[in-house]
Design a protein around this motif. Sequence first.
Motif, PDB file in Angstrom:
ATOM      1  N   UNK A 152     -20.605 -19.894  11.417  1.00  0.00           N
ATOM      2  CA  UNK A 152     -21.467 -20.983  11.866  1.00  0.00           C
ATOM      3  C   UNK A 152     -22.566 -20.420  12.760  1.00  0.00           C
ATOM      4  N   UNK A 153     -23.728 -21.082  12.761  1.00  0.00           N
ATOM      5  CA  UNK A 153     -24.791 -20.689  13.691  1.00  0.00           C
ATOM      6  C   UNK A 153     -24.376 -21.139  15.086  1.00  0.00           C
ATOM      7  N   UNK A 154     -23.895 -20.214  15.880  1.00  0.00           N
ATOM      8  CA  UNK A 154     -23.333 -20.574  17.178  1.00  0.00           C
ATOM      9  C   UNK A 154     -24.456 -20.791  18.178  1.00  0.00           C
ATOM     10  N   UNK A 155     -24.331 -21.857  18.927  1.00  0.00           N
ATOM     11  CA  UNK A 155     -25.314 -22.212  19.960  1.00  0.00           C
ATOM     12  C   UNK A 155     -26.716 -22.309  19.358  1.00  0.00           C
ATOM     13  N   UNK A 156     -27.698 -22.273  20.165  1.00  0.00           N
ATOM     14  CA  UNK A 156     -29.066 -22.437  19.710  1.00  0.00           C
ATOM     15  C   UNK A 156     -29.933 -22.859  20.874  1.00  0.00           C
ATOM     16  N   UNK A 157     -31.198 -22.555  20.778  1.00  0.00           N
ATOM     17  CA  UNK A 157     -32.147 -22.985  21.805  1.00  0.00           C
ATOM     18  C   UNK A 157     -32.570 -24.430  21.530  1.00  0.00           C
ATOM     19  N   UNK A 158     -32.748 -25.202  22.594  1.00  0.00           N
ATOM     20  CA  UNK A 158     -33.245 -26.568  22.449  1.00  0.00           C
ATOM     21  C   UNK A 158     -34.749 -26.528  22.250  1.00  0.00           C
ATOM     22  N   UNK A 159     -35.197 -26.956  21.081  1.00  0.00           N
ATOM     23  CA  UNK A 159     -36.619 -26.946  20.752  1.00  0.00           C
ATOM     24  C   UNK A 159     -37.000 -28.289  20.122  1.00  0.00           C
ATOM     25  N   UNK A 160     -38.303 -28.587  20.108  1.00  0.00           N
ATOM     26  CA  UNK A 160     -38.822 -29.786  19.470  1.00  0.00           C
ATOM     27  C   UNK A 160     -38.051 -31.027  19.946  1.00  0.00           C
TER      28      UNK A 160
END
Length: 404
Positions: free
Chosen positions: A358-366
Amino acid sequence: MRQTWRWFGPKDLVSVDEMRQAGVEGVVSALHHVPTGAVWLPDEISRRQREIGLMSDGRPSELAWEVVESLPVSEDIKRQKGDWRAHIENYGKSLRNLAAAGIEVVCYNFMPVLDWTRTDLAWRLPHGGTCMRFDFVDFAAFDIYILQRSGARQDFPDGVADEAARRFAGMDAERKQALARNIAFGLPGAAEHLTLEGLRAHLAEYGGISPAQLRSHFIAFLEQVVPVAEEVGIRLCCHPDDPPFPLLGLPRIMSTEADYAAVLQAVDLPANGITLCSGSLGARPDNDLPGMMRRLGDRVHFLHLRNVTRETDALVGSFHEAEHLGGGTDMVALVGEALKEEARRRIAGRADHSIPFRPDHGQDILDDLKRRAQPGYPAIGRLKGLAELRGIVTALSHAQYGLA
């Protein structure tokens, strides 16, 4: 590589509909409302499967609950105190119930007290988005001056402790409260009601437990539950420490390749496996993620693919969540090793030849910045990461150029 997505249940601000639109193939979830140490009952498991299986308009989502994250290990088990034997028995019952429901992969961790630790849940990036960050100096300020843990000052390098004193002196009450809340968010079930006294009590329970003793408790747990998993066809996979170094005076035993190798050897059954989290392990400069995948790959049952930018070359230090193809881990090399492992499994005829990731975490964008979903789990930031990872897999698997 099977594309999955973590979902926290009906209260998750990223919906089943949006998971479906992201193009994922399976869902990672858990029964967060069930108390740690209790049995996951068939009715509760079935309810979560139904929730995943339907979109908001009642149509089938064509998604299924494929990976459990996490079936938590109680503090009693980790300390071998209180109801630890009953909790291990209940863990085995939960594994049997999950297997009966068709679920084959169960992720968990063996971190004392803390599930994960960050000092900032929405650190502003130069592009205007936000990410989670661990600031070593801020953490020292919390440990020494807010928590006031006995002996904390001696656990930090002099330069870090001195800077923590200066930084704490400049914090107003609001900043101190925010720092404590952010760190509390990584405490299972305690994000809303943690008190400093409660945390001190948790830490006191571990005061006499060394890393060697905690590892022996872990192996004792595995000796009981791994045979059950082997019997019912479940693959257990331990998540690494996050961050992968000691905090708050607590022992850490799943931070390096050597840690994993020792535990896999101690209970040497295929069901005893690894959740290879490139973000957690990547916070240490001495962890070689592609090499770990190459050397331990036959026991990797689940992949968390994310990246962090280490802000120092020191073994222990500050870091923040990077874009999935940024940061310190060579994601192309890591995915390449995972694809090679899958090829070896296909040749060997293994039913688990497709490794879920899974794509773990991520930056909050848009629009993530307005949605304010679970920290670390934005919709668009994770979708961006998934698209990037999907691109690597597609390119490396191309019949003419790649590993197919």
